[in-house]
Scaffold this motif. Structure first.
Motif, short mmCIF file in Angstrom:
data_model
loop_
_atom_site.label_atom_id
_atom_site.label_comp_id
_atom_site.label_asym_id
_atom_site.label_seq_id
_atom_site.Cartn_x
_atom_site.Cartn_y
_atom_site.Cartn_z
N MET A 128 0.83 -1.20 0.00
CA MET A 128 0.00 0.00 0.00
C MET A 128 0.87 1.26 0.00
O MET A 128 0.50 2.25 -0.59
CB MET A 128 -0.92 -0.05 1.23
CG MET A 128 -1.97 1.01 1.23
SD MET A 128 -3.14 0.66 -0.08
CE MET A 128 -4.38 1.83 0.27
N ASN A 129 2.01 1.18 0.66
CA ASN A 129 2.91 2.31 0.74
C ASN A 129 3.45 2.68 -0.65
O ASN A 129 3.62 3.86 -0.96
CB ASN A 129 4.06 2.01 1.70
CG ASN A 129 4.87 3.24 2.02
OD1 ASN A 129 4.38 4.35 1.90
ND2 ASN A 129 6.11 3.04 2.41
N ARG A 130 3.67 1.68 -1.50
CA ARG A 130 4.17 1.94 -2.86
C ARG A 130 3.13 2.70 -3.67
O ARG A 130 3.47 3.60 -4.44
CB ARG A 130 4.54 0.63 -3.55
CG ARG A 130 5.79 0.00 -2.98
CD ARG A 130 6.09 -1.34 -3.59
NE ARG A 130 6.16 -1.23 -5.05
CZ ARG A 130 6.42 -2.25 -5.84
NH1 ARG A 130 6.65 -3.45 -5.33
NH2 ARG A 130 6.46 -2.09 -7.13
N ILE A 131 1.87 2.34 -3.50
CA ILE A 131 0.80 3.02 -4.23
C ILE A 131 0.70 4.48 -3.78
O ILE A 131 0.58 5.39 -4.61
CB ILE A 131 -0.54 2.29 -4.04
CG1 ILE A 131 -0.47 0.90 -4.67
CG2 ILE A 131 -1.69 3.09 -4.62
CD1 ILE A 131 -1.66 0.02 -4.37
N THR A 132 0.78 4.71 -2.48
CA THR A 132 0.71 6.06 -1.94
C THR A 132 1.88 6.90 -2.45
O THR A 132 1.69 8.05 -2.87
CB THR A 132 0.72 6.03 -0.40
OG1 THR A 132 -0.34 5.20 0.06
CG2 THR A 132 0.56 7.41 0.19
N ASN A 133 3.07 6.33 -2.44
CA ASN A 133 4.25 7.04 -2.96
C ASN A 133 4.08 7.37 -4.44
O ASN A 133 4.44 8.46 -4.89
CB ASN A 133 5.51 6.23 -2.74
CG ASN A 133 5.92 6.18 -1.29
OD1 ASN A 133 5.51 7.01 -0.49
ND2 ASN A 133 6.73 5.19 -0.94
N TYR A 134 3.54 6.42 -5.20
CA TYR A 134 3.33 6.64 -6.63
C TYR A 134 2.36 7.79 -6.86
O TYR A 134 2.60 8.66 -7.70
CB TYR A 134 2.82 5.36 -7.28
CG TYR A 134 2.46 5.54 -8.73
CD1 TYR A 134 3.44 5.58 -9.71
CD2 TYR A 134 1.14 5.69 -9.12
CE1 TYR A 134 3.12 5.77 -11.04
CE2 TYR A 134 0.80 5.87 -10.44
CZ TYR A 134 1.79 5.91 -11.40
OH TYR A 134 1.46 6.10 -12.71
N ILE A 135 1.27 7.80 -6.12
CA ILE A 135 0.26 8.86 -6.29
C ILE A 135 0.84 10.21 -5.90
O ILE A 135 0.65 11.21 -6.61
CB ILE A 135 -1.01 8.53 -5.48
CG1 ILE A 135 -1.71 7.31 -6.09
CG2 ILE A 135 -1.95 9.72 -5.43
CD1 ILE A 135 -2.85 6.77 -5.28
N GLN A 136 1.57 10.27 -4.79
CA GLN A 136 2.18 11.53 -4.37
C GLN A 136 3.20 12.03 -5.39
O GLN A 136 3.24 13.22 -5.71
CB GLN A 136 2.85 11.36 -3.00
CG GLN A 136 1.85 11.24 -1.86
CD GLN A 136 2.52 10.93 -0.53
OE1 GLN A 136 3.69 10.55 -0.49
NE2 GLN A 136 1.77 11.08 0.55
N ALA A 137 3.99 11.13 -5.93
CA ALA A 137 4.99 11.52 -6.94
C ALA A 137 4.29 12.00 -8.21
O ALA A 137 4.73 12.97 -8.85
CB ALA A 137 5.91 10.35 -7.24
N SER A 138 3.20 11.35 -8.57
CA SER A 138 2.45 11.76 -9.76
C SER A 138 1.87 13.15 -9.58
O SER A 138 1.92 13.99 -10.50
CB SER A 138 1.32 10.77 -10.05
OG SER A 138 1.84 9.51 -10.35
N ILE A 139 1.33 13.43 -8.41
CA ILE A 139 0.78 14.76 -8.13
C ILE A 139 1.88 15.82 -8.19
O ILE A 139 1.68 16.90 -8.77
CB ILE A 139 0.06 14.77 -6.76
CG1 ILE A 139 -1.21 13.92 -6.85
CG2 ILE A 139 -0.26 16.19 -6.31
CD1 ILE A 139 -1.89 13.66 -5.52
N GLU A 140 3.04 15.52 -7.65
CA GLU A 140 4.15 16.47 -7.69
C GLU A 140 4.59 16.74 -9.13
O GLU A 140 4.89 17.88 -9.49
CB GLU A 140 5.34 15.95 -6.86
CG GLU A 140 5.09 16.00 -5.37
CD GLU A 140 4.79 17.41 -4.87
OE1 GLU A 140 5.47 18.37 -5.29
OE2 GLU A 140 3.85 17.55 -4.07
#
Length: 64
Positions: A1-13
């Motif tokens: 789940m942490n990988r998905i959250t990191n991916y979404i945050q990086a995408s938003i940035e």
């Protein structure tokens, strides 16, 4: 789940760094795409008609 959250945050940035076109630029670019598609469509239609005529002459010429 942490990988998905990191991916979404990086995408938003990354999306925050994007320079979006103005409305005028977007409309102009869309018009260019539409015109290019029409030109290619007419060209391919012309080729289709030409090849059809050539094939009909070849096939009718052989059977006659």
């Amino acid at each position: 789940m942490n990988r998905i959250t990191n991916y979404i945050q990086a995408s938003i940035e990354e999306l925050k760094k994007v320079v979006w076109p103005t409305r005028k630029q977007a409309l102009w670019l869309a018009a260019i795409v539409v015109v290019a598609a029409l030109v290619v469509g007419v060209y391919l239609s012309g080729l289709d008609v030409a090849f059809k005529a050539i094939l009909q002459k070849l096939l009718i010429g052989k059977s006659a």
